[in-house]
Each structure stands twice: as C-alpha cells, then as structure tokens.
Design a protein around this motif. Structure first.
Motif, mmCIF file in Angstrom:
data_model
loop_
_atom_site.group_PDB
_atom_site.id
_atom_site.type_symbol
_atom_site.label_atom_id
_atom_site.label_comp_id
_atom_site.label_asym_id
_atom_site.label_seq_id
_atom_site.Cartn_x
_atom_site.Cartn_y
_atom_site.Cartn_z
ATOM 1 N N TYR A 65 0.847 -1.193 0.000
ATOM 2 C CA TYR A 65 0.000 0.000 0.000
ATOM 3 C C TYR A 65 0.887 1.250 0.000
ATOM 4 O O TYR A 65 1.879 1.327 0.724
ATOM 5 N N GLU A 66 0.517 2.229 -0.813
ATOM 6 C CA GLU A 66 1.373 3.382 -1.053
ATOM 7 C C GLU A 66 1.795 4.098 0.233
ATOM 8 O O GLU A 66 2.950 4.475 0.394
ATOM 9 N N GLN A 67 0.861 4.279 1.170
ATOM 10 C CA GLN A 67 1.185 5.019 2.383
ATOM 11 C C GLN A 67 2.098 4.236 3.322
ATOM 12 O O GLN A 67 2.673 4.811 4.243
ATOM 13 N N ASP A 68 2.221 2.913 3.122
ATOM 14 C CA ASP A 68 3.105 2.092 3.954
ATOM 15 C C ASP A 68 4.428 1.785 3.258
ATOM 16 O O ASP A 68 5.333 1.220 3.873
ATOM 17 N N ARG A 69 4.516 2.157 1.992
ATOM 18 C CA ARG A 69 5.615 1.652 1.146
ATOM 19 C C ARG A 69 6.988 2.114 1.622
ATOM 20 O O ARG A 69 7.919 1.310 1.761
ATOM 21 N N GLN A 70 7.147 3.425 1.888
ATOM 22 C CA GLN A 70 8.466 3.928 2.240
ATOM 23 C C GLN A 70 8.971 3.349 3.559
ATOM 24 O O GLN A 70 10.140 3.031 3.708
ATOM 25 N N VAL A 71 8.058 3.218 4.522
ATOM 26 C CA VAL A 71 8.439 2.631 5.809
ATOM 27 C C VAL A 71 8.873 1.178 5.625
ATOM 28 O O VAL A 71 9.871 0.728 6.204
ATOM 29 N N PHE A 72 8.120 0.433 4.786
ATOM 30 C CA PHE A 72 8.455 -0.964 4.532
ATOM 31 C C PHE A 72 9.824 -1.078 3.853
ATOM 32 O O PHE A 72 10.666 -1.894 4.247
ATOM 33 N N ILE A 73 10.044 -0.262 2.814
ATOM 34 C CA ILE A 73 11.320 -0.315 2.078
ATOM 35 C C ILE A 73 12.492 -0.006 3.014
ATOM 36 O O ILE A 73 13.534 -0.665 2.974
ATOM 37 N N GLN A 74 12.297 1.000 3.865
ATOM 38 C CA GLN A 74 13.360 1.330 4.822
ATOM 39 C C GLN A 74 13.628 0.166 5.773
ATOM 40 O O GLN A 74 14.774 -0.130 6.121
ATOM 41 N N SER A 75 12.567 -0.510 6.179
ATOM 42 C CA SER A 75 12.708 -1.608 7.136
ATOM 43 C C SER A 75 13.418 -2.812 6.543
ATOM 44 O O SER A 75 14.063 -3.578 7.269
ATOM 45 N N VAL A 76 13.278 -3.040 5.205
ATOM 46 C CA VAL A 76 13.882 -4.226 4.583
ATOM 47 C C VAL A 76 15.211 -3.916 3.905
ATOM 48 O O VAL A 76 15.748 -4.764 3.189
ATOM 49 N N GLN A 77 15.736 -2.706 4.086
ATOM 50 C CA GLN A 77 17.086 -2.451 3.594
ATOM 51 C C GLN A 77 18.061 -3.375 4.330
ATOM 52 O O GLN A 77 17.924 -3.607 5.530
ATOM 53 N N LYS A 78 19.039 -3.859 3.629
ATOM 54 C CA LYS A 78 19.893 -4.920 4.161
ATOM 55 C C LYS A 78 20.529 -4.558 5.499
ATOM 56 O O LYS A 78 20.367 -5.294 6.492
ATOM 57 N N ASP A 79 21.257 -3.456 5.542
ATOM 58 C CA ASP A 79 21.965 -3.108 6.777
ATOM 59 C C ASP A 79 20.995 -2.913 7.929
ATOM 60 O O ASP A 79 21.257 -3.324 9.063
ATOM 61 N N ASN A 80 19.883 -2.272 7.630
ATOM 62 C CA ASN A 80 18.883 -2.003 8.668
ATOM 63 C C ASN A 80 18.294 -3.303 9.206
ATOM 64 O O ASN A 80 18.253 -3.538 10.418
ATOM 65 N N MET A 81 17.859 -4.184 8.295
ATOM 66 C CA MET A 81 17.215 -5.424 8.719
ATOM 67 C C MET A 81 18.193 -6.346 9.437
ATOM 68 O O MET A 81 17.867 -6.908 10.492
ATOM 69 N N LEU A 82 19.384 -6.506 8.891
ATOM 70 C CA LEU A 82 20.357 -7.405 9.531
ATOM 71 C C LEU A 82 20.738 -6.908 10.925
ATOM 72 O O LEU A 82 20.913 -7.697 11.860
#
Length: 697
Positions: A65-82
């Motif tokens: 969903y568009e309003q959740d997209r940026q938060v999701f993308i930030q959360s699944v960035q490699k360095d961030n998620m690992l």
C-alpha cells in the motif's frame, strides 16, 4: 544452502500460519521462497538467484500500500534489517497490500535466526484474517488458542493498573509477543473500534487516523515494535464514529521482561476534542491546551524541553499577499511543525504567529538541531501556490527539571529567551539558562518565588533610592527609584536579574503600578522639606504597551495627591520595539499633564539619536559606561562633549550617571551638564536611610 528436503520440511511446518516463507543466507543474500495456495496444497518451491533485499524492495513497489511503502522499504534495507535481526530487536513489520482494490493487513515476521549458519527464516502473514476472528469481546473467548490464559490474565491486570492512573484519557495495553491489546471501552465507543480486545490493534487504529497523519504514526509504531524506540509521545487526528476528527495526544512506553526484551507496550490517549483548547485555524492545541499540558507535566514531575518558535515580519506577508494567504502560511507552518515533531512531543499554536513544541524526551541539543532543520526548510524549501517564500524564525528554549514552580514562570522564562533570539541573536535559538544546570534550576525557582510575591501583597519588594544632584550647586534635586527584592533564601536580588524575564508577564504591569504609587508616597514625604524634589521612576516597554497606561499614571498622581511636575518617568532605548507613533502619543499626553520624560541609558543602543530626534524628552541620561574612564581617556571626554552638545541642540537637559569620584565630577562639570548621579553621592538606599541622607545633601 541446505538441501531441498530440509527446506521443504521447514516450509511444510510453517505454511499453516504463513502465506509465504523465505529462507535467506545473510552472507550471500541468496534465498529460497516457499508458498502454497492452501495449507493442504502441494508445496510450491521457487529458488531465486536475485538478491533477497532487492526482491523485497520490488515486492514493496508492486504490492505494498502506497502510504506504507516507504516505511516498509526502509525496514527491509539490508543493513537495517540485519542489524535489527542480529541485535534481537526485530519481531515483525506491519504493512498493507492492495487486494481486490482494498488494503489488506499483512506482517513480515522473523521466525528464526540461526547465528551459527548466518541464516534466517521470514514469513509473510495475512493479519486481516487473524483480526476477523480475534477482535471480538473477551466473553466470546476470543484468542484463547493464541495467547495462554495465564498471560491474558496478566495483561488484564496490568491494564487495570494503567486505567487507575490515567483518569480522563483512553488507556491501551498491548502484549507485544502475541500482539493482543486491550483498549478502554470509551475509546471503542467513541471511535467505533471492533472490540476492547484486538489483535493487530496498531493497524486497526491506523485506519482511524487522519490520512495526513498516518505516516508519522506508522513510523513511530514501527520503531517501537522493531525495538528502535522505547516509547512515544505524539499528536494526531483520529476519526470518530461521526466521521469527524479529534486532535489526540498519545503517550506510550515499552515495558521489558526480566531479560530486557520488549514485553508490553502501553499508554494513554488524551482526546483534546473532549476538552476543547484546539486552535480552529491549524488544528493544533491552543495556548490554553499548552498551559494545561505544561501544568500537568509539572504536577507529575516530568522533565521537559520546550521550544517557543515564532515567524518574523509576518505582517509583511499579510501586506503583500493578503490575510487569506497569511492564514494559509500559518496552517502550512503548523502542519509541518506537527509532522516535524513526529513521535517526540506535542505542537501548539499560541497567539498570533507563535508556536510551541513540548517534548519529554528531547535534550536541549536535540531541540536546537530540530529547530535548525526547521529554520533551513522555511528558508529554502517552503512553497505555497507555486510561490517560494523565505520565512525567518525566532526561537527560545528552556529545559525544565525543577517542579516547585508554575506554568506562568516557565512561560515568562521561555518568552525572555525568545525575545533575546529575536532582538539580539538574529533568530538563532536562545536557551534560557543561568549557566550550569543547577544554576539554571536555582534561577527558575528564584523567579517563581519573586513572581509569586507579586500576588502576596508584594512581599519582599522594596524601593531603593539613588540621589540626583544639581551639577552646579551639588544640592539634592531628585532621586531615581530602583526596585529591589529580598527574602531569607535568596537575599537581595537586583531587578536586572528578574525584570527582563518577567516584564512580558501579565502580572508585571500590576507590579509597575505598585512601584509608581510607592515611589510617589515616599517622594511626597521628602517634598515636605524639599518642595522641588523630583522622583524618577523607570518604565518597561510592556507597561507602555497597555492602552490604559496614561490613565493609570494620572489616576495614581491624583490618588496620592502628588504634583505631576515632580514626577519624571524614564524610558530606555529598548522602547524602539514599540510603535513610534504610540510612544509619541504617550509622551505628548503625559508632558501635557506636566510629567517629565527622560531617556535612560543614552548612547548604549543604535536608536538613541533617532529617538531624541523623533520624541520630545525633558532629560537624557548618559549611561555610566561612557564616563568610567573619563579621567584617563580623551576619547571619552570627546564623547561626553558630543552628547551634551547634541542634547543642547534639541533643548534637552543632561544627567550623567556613574559619577564615582570627585575627579570625575569635576571633569564632567566642565561640560553643559545639568545633573549628576552616582556612587560618589550615594549608593541606592532604602527609603529610611535615604531620607536621613537626603536632608544632609
């Protein structure tokens, strides 16, 4: 990676709860995805060569969903998620996908992390289904299969404890392990929530939040459940069953278990729509709401960092673009400030163009940095209707860690820092401080005690008088009335330490009237033996702003039965802050009644000559800083000659302050000076001591 047989066994065990399962090699980023159309369907396996984290980003672009997209993308960035996975902070990422044209709640959950193999397993779950069956009331025995009964009872007990201490607010409490929440029944009824007991309550509540506020809310909640934040303090608008939105302040905290892991998230939501105090133009809490929240924090001993922000030269915007456009600027400013504060405090609109940010989590350095970011944005990036505007700001900051004070004292200190920012520091943030933290606390408590004395029959205040003598005869012709305050704890406090702070306080004008009346009563006694005696009383520009100031002076003269020609009111160069026509009107009216007017501290500011040219003063008083080296430096003597000649040009008499030695007096008397004042004649003395000395001069 491991064999397909092992993968299949893992996936078969998990796909009953998850739609898709990922087995990821954190070192190579290779992954395998497992999915099935249903729990009993054959397992569908797909091995992908692409990078897992890039795949998740593509998934977000296509499905989230568009309003959740940026938060999701930030959360699944490699360095961030690992980082989150390896530190044990990550549990799940909540988001929505579009299905059949509607947003459907999902979660990307960490199932297991195998540190020795540097691999982890993730699963995507449709939480909408869980909500549908698990958001019913507790009497239907909802969720018993998902949360143990003993743990549910503990949740309920904690909820009751939260409810006892949160009177007047909606309470919520979430078991973070099972994502089961309990909410106040009044919140359920007001906002039309499914039940007091809800699984995935964060996502349910987000649907009730105003679309413009959801990104800030979602980011704050994700930070909490990902372990980035230990709580939040935010404002947003929430939709009621009527479709209308109320401004709410939500404060929450994370409670950890004995191992230090997040276990519960709970707090209270205050509905300001029920309590009023909302600014109709910006939707922010207004000044009444600010003082209500400020006093509540003081009563509960909560440390605060408060920033008062104002827009400079706003009248020019109204003049150029019109009032409607000006209102739009205020609305946009308030909205940006609201979003800029985010999860770290509350924003308020006070009167005019002043706004406040109150945070219980920020330090002064944090607040200063946020202000600089705000300042840069409104200088470089602010646009309305295609027009780029350059908006200049001012800011005062105060850190409150002393609670034996009231909200008005805090605001007076805050306003003083704001004025310093505006007048002396070109908009740079100014912190109200006495130096070190303990000195700062001491000074605020001292100011609170002094302010309280005004309402306690002026207890502790007294007037000290410093003689004014004739330059030719050296006889007493008057005295300057100087305010002092003392008590057992703080001793004698000079007005320089409290008048600049309190002069914007509504009580200050009451104090100013007391100073005038007391000075006239004392001077009347001196005139019994010295009929020509003139008492000099200092004025603050805040007194001159009062529309009834002239009437107050005339009324006080009549009440005391004191002749107007024996009163001299002293204004300072700081009065340049007032409208010059207003000041001119005041001076004309008072001089018309016989009252003398003096310009104090002449030469210390940039506007002194301009004020003498524009206004009719009876006396100019040359500041002591210009004469302290008159016996040593020729340039000082040249300045005095220049000032006295200038005064003569405008028909104004001259009084020189700061005369401390006989030699200084003799040099000054070589110039056209009419009166003198300084320690050589006497220091400021309480009235009883002064009247004894007065008869000797």
């Amino acid at each position: 990676m491991k064999s397909d047989n092992i993968f299949n066994k893992i996936a078969n065990a998990l796909l009953g709860d998850y739609e898709r399962v990922f087995y990821v090699d954190a070192q190579t980023d290779e992954f395998r995805e497992f999915s099935a159309d249903g729990v009993n369907d054959p397992l569908q396996t797909q091995q992908k060569e692409n990078d897992f984290f890039s795949s998740m980003a593509n998934y977000a672009q296509q499905s989230v969903y568009e309003q959740d997209r940026q938060v999701f993308i930030q959360s699944v960035q490699k360095d961030n998620m690992l980082s989150k996975i390896k530190s044990g902070c990550m549990q799940s990422i909540s988001y929505r996908i579009i299905k059949d044209g509607k947003p459907v709640c999902h979660s990307l959950c960490l199932i297991r992390y195998m540190e020795d193999e540097n691999c982890f397993i993730l699963g995507i779950k449709n939480t909408e289904k869980t909500e549908a069956k698990d958001t019913q009331a507790p009497e239907n025995n909802c969720g018993n299969a998902l949360i143990p009964q003993q743990r549910k009872q503990k949740l309920e007990a904690l909820f009751q404890a939260f409810s006892v201490v949160a009177e007047g607010s909606y309470v919520y409490l979430c078991d973070m392990k099972y994502d089961l929440s309990i909410w106040s029944k009044t919140a359920v009824d007001t906002f039309g929530l499914p039940s007091q007991y809800m699984y995935g309550a964060g996502d349910i509540w987000e649907d009730h939040i105003h679309p413009e506020d959801r990104e800030t809310y979602s980011s704050g909640i994700n930070d909490i459940f990902m372990g980035i934040s230990t709580g939040h303090d935010m404002q947003y608008r929430a939709r009621k069953t009527t479709g209308e939105y109320d401004v709410c302040t939500c404060k929450g905290v994370v409670l950890r278990d004995e191992n230090g892991d997040p276990e519960y998230f709970g707090g209270a939501i205050r509905n300001h729509g029920l309590h009023g105090h909302v600014d109709s133009l910006t939707g922010l809490r207004n000044q009444y709401g600010f003082f209500e929240d400020l006093q509540a924090n003081l009563a509960n001993n909560r440390n605060m960092c408060i920033c008062l922000v104002g827009i400079s030269k706003f009248s020019e915007i109204n003049e150029v673009y019109g009032y409607h456009f000006g209102n739009t600027v205020l609305q946009k400013f308030g909205r940006y400030l609201f979003e800029h504060v985010g999860n770290h405090g509350s924003a308020y609109r006070l009167d005019g163009t002043k706004f406040v940010v109150l945070s219980t989590t920020h330090s002064v350095s944090d607040m200063k940095q946020r202000y600089e970011n705000l300042r840069q944005y409104f200088r470089e990036k602010f646009r309305i209707d295609g027009k780029q505007l350059v908006i200049e700001l001012n800011a005062g900051i105060i850190n409150v860690d002393s609670f034996d004070i009231d909200s008005q004292t805090v605001y007076a200190c805050l306003n003083f820092a704001y004025s310093e920012s505006k007048i002396l520091h070109h908009g740079d943030a100014v912190e109200f401080t006495g130096g070190q933290t303990n000195e700062n606390r001491y000074r605020i408590e001292q100011l609170h005690t002094i302010r309280a004395s005004i309402t306690q029959d002026y207890n502790g205040f007294y007037i000290a008088y410093q003689p004014v003598v004739d330059a030719a005869t050296k006889k007493l012709i008057g005295a300057e009335a100087l305010l002092r305050w003392k008590n057992e704890k703080y001793g004698v406090v000079s007005p320089d330490d409290f008048i600049p702070v309190l002069e914007r306080d509504p009580l200050f004008c009451v104090l100013g009237e007391w100073i005038l009346k007391t000075s006239l009563i004392d001077a009347k006694k001196i005139r019994e033996k010295n009929p020509d005696f003139v008492v000099h009383v200092n004025l603050s520009y805040s007194q001159l702003e009062k529309p009834d100031f002239v009437d107050m002076v005339i009324h006080t003269l009549q009440e005391v039965d004191y002749p107007a020609q024996n009163l001299c009111l002293e204004v300072t160069e700081r009065c340049r802050l007032l409208n010059i026509e207003l000041l001119k009107n005041i001076i004309v009216n008072l001089r018309g009644k016989g009252v003398k007017i003096a310009l104090d501290d002449f030469g210390t500011g940039f506007s002194s000559v301009s004020l003498v040219k524009e206004l009719n003063f009876d006396i100019i008083k040359i500041d002591r800083s210009f004469v302290e080296n008159i016996d040593k430096e020729e340039i000082v003597r040249n300045l005095i000659e220049h000032f006295t000649n200038l005064a003569s040009l405008f028909g104004t008499s001259v009084c020189v302050e700061g005369v401390e030695t006989e030699e200084m007096m003799k040099i000054i008397c070589n110039y056209p000076v009419q009166s003198l004042q300084g320690y050589y004649f006497a220091k400021p003395l309480p009235f009883d001591e002064f009247i004894d000395k007065a008869y000797m001069i």
